[in-house]
Scaffold this active site. Structure first.
Site, mmCIF file in Angstrom:
data_model
loop_
_atom_site.group_PDB
_atom_site.id
_atom_site.type_symbol
_atom_site.label_atom_id
_atom_site.label_comp_id
_atom_site.label_asym_id
_atom_site.label_seq_id
_atom_site.Cartn_x
_atom_site.Cartn_y
_atom_site.Cartn_z
ATOM 1 N N ARG A 244 0.862 -1.190 0.000
ATOM 2 C CA ARG A 244 0.000 0.000 0.000
ATOM 3 C C ARG A 244 0.890 1.229 0.000
ATOM 4 O O ARG A 244 1.407 1.612 1.048
ATOM 5 C CB ARG A 244 -0.914 -0.022 1.226
ATOM 6 C CG ARG A 244 -2.196 0.789 1.032
ATOM 7 C CD ARG A 244 -2.874 1.048 2.350
ATOM 8 N NE ARG A 244 -2.094 1.990 3.118
ATOM 9 C CZ ARG A 244 -1.961 1.960 4.446
ATOM 10 N NH1 ARG A 244 -2.561 1.038 5.166
ATOM 11 N NH2 ARG A 244 -1.216 2.858 5.068
ATOM 12 N N HIS A 248 -4.110 4.544 4.057
ATOM 13 C CA HIS A 248 -5.200 3.560 4.114
ATOM 14 C C HIS A 248 -6.455 4.125 3.459
ATOM 15 O O HIS A 248 -7.117 3.477 2.665
ATOM 16 C CB HIS A 248 -5.473 3.186 5.574
ATOM 17 C CG HIS A 248 -6.726 2.394 5.739
ATOM 18 N ND1 HIS A 248 -6.817 1.069 5.360
ATOM 19 C CD2 HIS A 248 -7.956 2.745 6.196
ATOM 20 C CE1 HIS A 248 -8.050 0.635 5.601
ATOM 21 N NE2 HIS A 248 -8.753 1.627 6.101
ATOM 22 N N TYR A 257 3.600 6.067 10.603
ATOM 23 C CA TYR A 257 3.991 4.692 10.907
ATOM 24 C C TYR A 257 4.747 3.968 9.790
ATOM 25 O O TYR A 257 5.313 2.913 10.030
ATOM 26 C CB TYR A 257 2.747 3.864 11.321
ATOM 27 C CG TYR A 257 1.642 3.858 10.291
ATOM 28 C CD1 TYR A 257 1.656 2.950 9.236
ATOM 29 C CD2 TYR A 257 0.583 4.755 10.364
ATOM 30 C CE1 TYR A 257 0.648 2.945 8.280
ATOM 31 C CE2 TYR A 257 -0.425 4.761 9.409
ATOM 32 C CZ TYR A 257 -0.391 3.849 8.375
ATOM 33 O OH TYR A 257 -1.386 3.854 7.429
HETATM 34 C C1 LIG Z 1 -14.312 -6.132 11.864
HETATM 35 C C2 LIG Z 1 -13.527 -4.867 11.720
HETATM 36 N N1 LIG Z 1 -12.413 -4.669 12.473
HETATM 37 C C3 LIG Z 1 -11.718 -3.516 12.347
HETATM 38 C C4 LIG Z 1 -12.122 -2.553 11.459
HETATM 39 C C5 LIG Z 1 -11.310 -1.275 11.298
HETATM 40 N N2 LIG Z 1 -10.615 -1.351 10.024
HETATM 41 C C6 LIG Z 1 -11.064 -0.734 8.909
HETATM 42 S S1 LIG Z 1 -10.088 -1.007 7.595
HETATM 43 C C7 LIG Z 1 -9.031 -1.942 8.497
HETATM 44 C C8 LIG Z 1 -7.795 -2.518 7.891
HETATM 45 C C9 LIG Z 1 -8.069 -3.493 6.820
HETATM 46 O O1 LIG Z 1 -6.848 -3.983 6.382
HETATM 47 P P1 LIG Z 1 -6.761 -5.088 5.294
HETATM 48 O O2 LIG Z 1 -7.788 -6.134 5.531
HETATM 49 O O3 LIG Z 1 -5.334 -5.530 5.217
HETATM 50 O O4 LIG Z 1 -7.172 -4.328 3.954
HETATM 51 P P2 LIG Z 1 -6.463 -3.052 3.315
HETATM 52 O O5 LIG Z 1 -7.138 -1.830 3.878
HETATM 53 O O6 LIG Z 1 -5.023 -3.107 3.636
HETATM 54 O O7 LIG Z 1 -6.721 -3.190 1.862
HETATM 55 C C10 LIG Z 1 -9.447 -2.038 9.821
HETATM 56 C C11 LIG Z 1 -8.729 -2.781 10.884
HETATM 57 C C12 LIG Z 1 -13.283 -2.784 10.710
HETATM 58 N N3 LIG Z 1 -13.722 -1.913 9.817
HETATM 59 N N4 LIG Z 1 -13.967 -3.951 10.835
#
Ligand SMILES: Cc1ncc(C[n+]2csc(CCOP(=O)(O)OP(=O)(O)O)c2C)c(N)n1
Length: 347
Positions: A244, A248, A257
């Site tokens: 990435r 985010h 970070y």
């Molecule tokens: C069940 C849940 N836990 C935590 C969150 C907070 N949250 C939103 S996006 C995210 C990170 C997602 O990371 P990843 O699955 O690696 O996908 P990326 O954004 O890197 O594409 C988190 C922890 C959430 N939305 N839903």
């Protein structure tokens, strides 16, 4: 045992993949700027991850279903969804199929068999396996592509989905974009497993690791997994290793970070640049054609944005629509009351 060889991409399809990747990149750049201008409320880019999103979707048939996470929305455009309603979703106006009921960047449409992701990480995975299993029970040869990020592998839904997919031999392909980050949490803090692909073996099906910044490699892995699922041989898991390179989402500051040098090193592996260089090397492309394509995509995007942003708002009474197949008396009464009530003005 049957083997499922991927079909290599010839020149014309590879150009279609490149076109969709470039469209996604240009759109991301523009939409980040629109968010900064306050014209849309939220945005998350797929910048640097276009090869995985686009080349995997390219391995699907129109009848297959795609259950995306945050970074796979643009696959809809490759599969024929028009740009204007896609962009209207970000404005939540009357051009939005969700009628303004979802956060921006949660596009979906039955027209291209793409479900809306939900902001809850991982929830799409059991749903995707359910859809795959249902298709199989109905005797359809539909395959479901279930997309996730590395962070989603830490959710309970991931393990439930993987377990059910293995037990039921569902025609599902899990496509995990390991972009190293779950917001600010590095992959090393998500798992002690050497790779994510390894996790599939615990559930009794193949897991492969592929260079997620190489469109041809992603296509090869996905088309082999799709062929396997379609032939009734069950699910597969693909770990596409990528990075990435941006925040985010529009609400995040990655400089707090991420290591700048690491980001730069990954920027040098840009999947779009890589595919362009490869096409040029194979004499299938040149700088002049590239410039012309960029100009064409930008003018298409500008025109679609103008049209999408100018669409009228969703009528407020639409909030009573789509709740029941037949509207019950109490909802009809609420709708009448709502329409009788004086409207506030925005002046
Ligand atoms: C069940 C849940 N836990 C935590 C969150 C907070 N949250 C939103 S996006 C995210 C990170 C997602 O990371 P990843 O699955 O690696 O996908 P990326 O954004 O890197 O594409 C988190 C922890 C959430 N939305 N839903």
């Amino acid at each position: 045992m049957a083997t499922f060889e991927p079909t290599p991409l010839t020149q014309a399809p590879l150009l279609a993949v490149y076109r969709a990747m470039l469209q996604s990149r240009l759109m991301d750049e523009r939409l980040v700027s629109l968010q900064r201008q306050g014209r849309i409320g939220f945005y998350g880019t797929g910048m640097g991850q276009e090869a995985t999103c686009i080349a995997s979707a390219f391995a699907l048939r129109p009848t297959d279903w795609l259950f995306p996470g945050l970074r796979e929305n643009a696959a809809m455009l490759l599969r024929g969804y028009p740009l204007v309603p896609y962009l209207a979703q970000l404005f939540g106006n009357s051009g939005d199929e969700a009628k303004g009921r979802q956060m921006p960047a949660h596009q979906f449409s039955r027209r291209v068999n793409q479900v809306s992701w939900s902001s809850c990480i991982g929830t799409q995975l059991p749903q995707a396996v359910g859809a795959a299993w249902a298709a199989r029970r109905k005797g359809h040869d539909t395959v479901v592509l279930a997309c996730l990020g590395d962070g989603a592998t830490s959710t309970g839904d991931f393990h439930a989905a993987m377990n059910f997919a293995g037990v039921l031999q569902a025609p599902a392909v899990f496509l995990c974009q390991n972009n190293h980050w779950s917001i600010s949490l590095h992959i090393s803090q998500q798992t002690k497993s050497e790779t994510l692909a390894l996790k599939a073996s615990a559930y009794g099906f193949p897991g492969v690791r592929v260079d997620g910044n190489d469109a041809e490699a992603v296509y090869a892995a996905t088309s082999a997994a799709v062929a396997r699922a379609r032939a009734g041989a069950g699910p597969s898991f693909i770990e596409a290793v990528t990075y990435r390179v941006g925040p985010h989402s529009s609400s995040d500051d990655p400089t707090l970070y991420q290591d700048a040098q690491e980001v730069e090193a990954w920027r040098a592996k840009d999947p779009l640049e890589r595919l362009r260089a490869r096409l040029i090397e194979r004499a299938a492309w040149d700088t002049a054609r590239d410039e012309a394509l960029r100009a064409e995509l930008l003018s298409e995007l500008n025109a679609a944005l103008l049209e999408a942003e100018a669409l009228p708002p969703v009528p407020p009474e639409s909030l009573f629509d789509d709740v029941y197949a037949e509207e019950p008396w109490h909802l009809a009464e609420q709708r009448r009351e709502f329409l009788r009530a004086p409207r506030g003005t925005t002046d």
